[in-house]
Design an enzyme around this catalytic site. Structure first.
Site, PDB file in Angstrom:
ATOM      1  N   LYS A   1      -5.239 -10.759  -6.114  1.00 46.31           N
ATOM      2  CA  LYS A   1      -6.312 -11.470  -5.408  1.00 46.31           C
ATOM      3  C   LYS A   1      -7.602 -10.665  -5.489  1.00 46.31           C
ATOM      4  CE  LYS A   1      -6.438  -9.561  -0.836  1.00 46.31           C
ATOM      5  NZ  LYS A   1      -7.492  -9.576   0.118  1.00 46.31           N
TER       6      LYS A   1
ATOM      7  N   LYS B   1       0.842  -1.211   0.000  1.00 44.84           N
ATOM      8  CA  LYS B   1       0.000   0.000   0.000  1.00 44.84           C
ATOM      9  C   LYS B   1       0.873   1.256   0.000  1.00 44.84           C
ATOM     10  CE  LYS B   1      -4.007  -2.081   0.502  1.00 44.84           C
ATOM     11  NZ  LYS B   1      -5.305  -2.344   0.923  1.00 44.84           N
TER      12      LYS B   1
ATOM     13  N   LYS C   1     -12.047  -6.195  -2.184  1.00 45.27           N
ATOM     14  CA  LYS C   1     -13.069  -5.141  -2.267  1.00 45.27           C
ATOM     15  C   LYS C   1     -12.461  -3.869  -2.839  1.00 45.27           C
ATOM     16  CE  LYS C   1     -14.894  -6.806   2.092  1.00 45.27           C
ATOM     17  NZ  LYS C   1     -13.656  -7.044   2.868  1.00 45.27           N
TER      18      LYS C   1
HETATM   19  N1  AQP Z   1      -9.215 -13.115  -2.712  1.00 46.79           N
HETATM   20  C1  AQP Z   1      -9.307 -13.767  -1.566  1.00 46.79           C
HETATM   21  N2  AQP Z   1      -9.131 -15.111  -1.526  1.00 46.79           N
HETATM   22  C2  AQP Z   1      -9.232 -15.789  -0.362  1.00 46.79           C
HETATM   23  N3  AQP Z   1      -9.534 -15.179   0.829  1.00 46.79           N
HETATM   24  C3  AQP Z   1      -9.733 -13.863   0.828  1.00 46.79           C
HETATM   25  N4  AQP Z   1     -10.043 -12.995   1.799  1.00 46.79           N
HETATM   26  C4  AQP Z   1     -10.115 -11.752   1.295  1.00 46.79           C
HETATM   27  N5  AQP Z   1      -9.864 -11.782  -0.034  1.00 46.79           N
HETATM   28  C5  AQP Z   1      -9.626 -13.073  -0.353  1.00 46.79           C
HETATM   29  C6  AQP Z   1     -10.279 -13.372   3.188  1.00 46.79           C
HETATM   30  O1  AQP Z   1     -11.525 -12.798   3.588  1.00 46.79           O
HETATM   31  C7  AQP Z   1     -11.464 -12.428   4.964  1.00 46.79           C
HETATM   32  C8  AQP Z   1     -11.877 -10.976   5.108  1.00 46.79           C
HETATM   33  O2  AQP Z   1     -10.876 -10.165   4.526  1.00 46.79           O
HETATM   34  P1  AQP Z   1     -10.977  -8.619   4.200  1.00 46.79           P
HETATM   35  O3  AQP Z   1     -12.268  -8.090   4.697  1.00 46.79           O
HETATM   36  O4  AQP Z   1      -9.725  -7.934   4.632  1.00 46.79           O
HETATM   37  O5  AQP Z   1     -11.026  -8.711   2.600  1.00 46.79           O
HETATM   38  P2  AQP Z   1     -10.631  -7.817   1.361  1.00 46.79           P
HETATM   39  O6  AQP Z   1     -11.711  -8.060   0.367  1.00 46.79           O
HETATM   40  O7  AQP Z   1      -9.224  -8.094   0.960  1.00 46.79           O
HETATM   41  O8  AQP Z   1     -10.790  -6.350   1.895  1.00 46.79           O
HETATM   42  P3  AQP Z   1     -10.182  -5.020   1.293  1.00 46.79           P
HETATM   43  O9  AQP Z   1     -10.862  -3.873   1.984  1.00 46.79           O
HETATM   44  O10 AQP Z   1     -10.204  -5.021  -0.186  1.00 46.79           O
HETATM   45  O11 AQP Z   1      -8.720  -5.113   1.807  1.00 46.79           O
HETATM   46  P4  AQP Z   1      -7.363  -5.018   0.994  1.00 46.79           P
HETATM   47  O12 AQP Z   1      -7.361  -3.635   0.428  1.00 46.79           O
HETATM   48  O13 AQP Z   1      -6.325  -5.232   2.064  1.00 46.79           O
HETATM   49  O14 AQP Z   1      -7.364  -6.110  -0.034  1.00 46.79           O
HETATM   50  C9  AQP Z   1     -10.025 -12.700   5.412  1.00 46.79           C
HETATM   51  O15 AQP Z   1      -9.965 -13.944   6.083  1.00 46.79           O
HETATM   52  C10 AQP Z   1      -9.250 -12.772   4.124  1.00 46.79           C
HETATM   53  O16 AQP Z   1      -8.105 -13.609   4.221  1.00 46.79           O
END
Ligand code: AQP
Length: 330
Positions: free
Chosen positions: A194, A113, A197
């Protein structure tokens, strides 16, 4: 014998997607009977990146609805909103003071980030986020944490925090194990990073079937398959990686065969995927629609869960403070 305890969290930072479901939520539901389960909508984590305050309450509500609809029944687990339990931030401060700064700078997510946005555009909260996450887990003395692979480093960090604390102030925190879900790293629709969101490369868990198809239709496949007659490699195809999550063994073997022999076109392969995915998500969408009609039930469940959490969390914070020489008679 009492059940072991697990805790995990999800950020209300946008639409809950298939990566969240197959990497985490699906596994959380499977573990409901085996463990005493705590799941948190981690809104304090969601404010570490720029966000719109007017949208946050709605996102927290959406996250609660999606998780309940996906199977986190409040009768079978404790689903709560992190900021309803202020003890998390109190423990975070205590652990902050027992954690070297260098360890935070080494976290991959922070480094990524920082590179993407630059020093001036990221918050101190983003740097400290792993300590808050450690507090989220250690405050309930959780035995294990079920997450996607992207969180593995943060959990190793949590164990380090526990170890360091125990060495300095006396054995207190257990080191929680990591449990990785079936879809450990679900890739985004672009097939590059990956599914996440914040990257807007996702398929929402409860998106209508038509919207899902609009995303799947143009989605990237194996580059070798320029024409329908070109054979491909399923293991180089992002669409196939989604099939592995929702398609049964027999049909999966047919897809592999069809891809390598050019017996199936990419569009037909995507249509099968869309149909199989719909079988998984349609019941979730329906349960969500039912829950939307019961806002008091959703709110009351979250409130009751937070109350239960506060009692446990208070005890941990008080004991931690005492070990650190705080909160006693002066
Ligand atoms: N792509 C993924 N594959 C497998 N597991 C995932 N998780 C998130 N993305 C994947 C798992 O979901 C749980 C919640 O994680 P989160 O709310 O941090 O998810 P996010 O979608 O990655 O959120 P953001 O806001 O978009 O965060 P950043 O910007 O950091 O990517 C966790 O158990 C996570 O492992």
């Amino acid at each position: 014998m009492s059940k072991k305890r697990i805790l995990s969290g999800i950020q209300p930072s946008g639409t809950i997607h298939l990566g969240n479901y197959f990497g985490a939520i699906e596994n959380w539901v499977k573990l409901l009977d085996e463990y005493e389960c705590f799941f948190s909508i981690v809104d304090y984590h969601a404010i570490t990146a720029p966000y719109d305050a007017a949208l946050l309450p709605g996102r927290i509500r959406e996250a609660a609805l999606d998780n309940m609809a996906a199977g986190l029944d409040p009768e079978r687990c404790t689903l709560f909103v992190q900021s309803h339990v202020p003890e998390h931030t109190e423990l975070c401060w205590l652990l902050n003071c027992a954690t070297p700064l260098g360890e935070l700078f080494r976290m991959t997510q922070f480094k990524d980030k920082r590179q993407q946005h630059g020093w001036e555009n990221i918050s101190a909260g983003l740097l400290n986020y792993p300590i808050l996450q450690a507090a989220d887990i250690l405050i309930y003395r959780a035995d294990a944490v079920p997450v996607g692979e992207d969180q593995a480093q943060h959990l190793e960090f949590t164990r380090e925090v526990a170890r360091r604390f125990n060495t300095k102030f006396g054995q207190y925190f257990a080191e929680p194990k990591t449990i990785i879900g079936r879809g450990k790293r679900v890739m985004g629709l672009d097939g590059v990073g990956k599914m996440s969101k914040s990257m807007n490369n996702f398929i929402g868990l409860t998106e209508p079937a038509e919207a899902v198809w609009e995303k799947l239709r143009p989605a990237k496949t194996d580059e070798a398959r320029q024409r329908r007659s070109d054979p491909g490699d399923p293991f180089k195809c992002n669409i196939y990686s989604y099939h592995e999550l929702v398609t049964g063994d027999e049909q999966l073997a047919e897809i592999r065969q069809g891809c390598t022999t050019a017996g199936i076109g990419c569009i037909d392969c995507k249509k099968i995927l869309a149909a199989n995915l719909e079988k998984v998500v349609a019941p979730i969408r329906e349960r969500r629609a039912e829950l939307e009609k019961k806002p008091e039930y959703v709110r009351d469940s979250l409130m009751a869960a937070a109350e239960k959490c506060r009692a446990i969390a208070r005890k941990t914070v008080d004991e931690t403070k005492s070990l650190m020489g705080l909160g006693g008679q002066i």
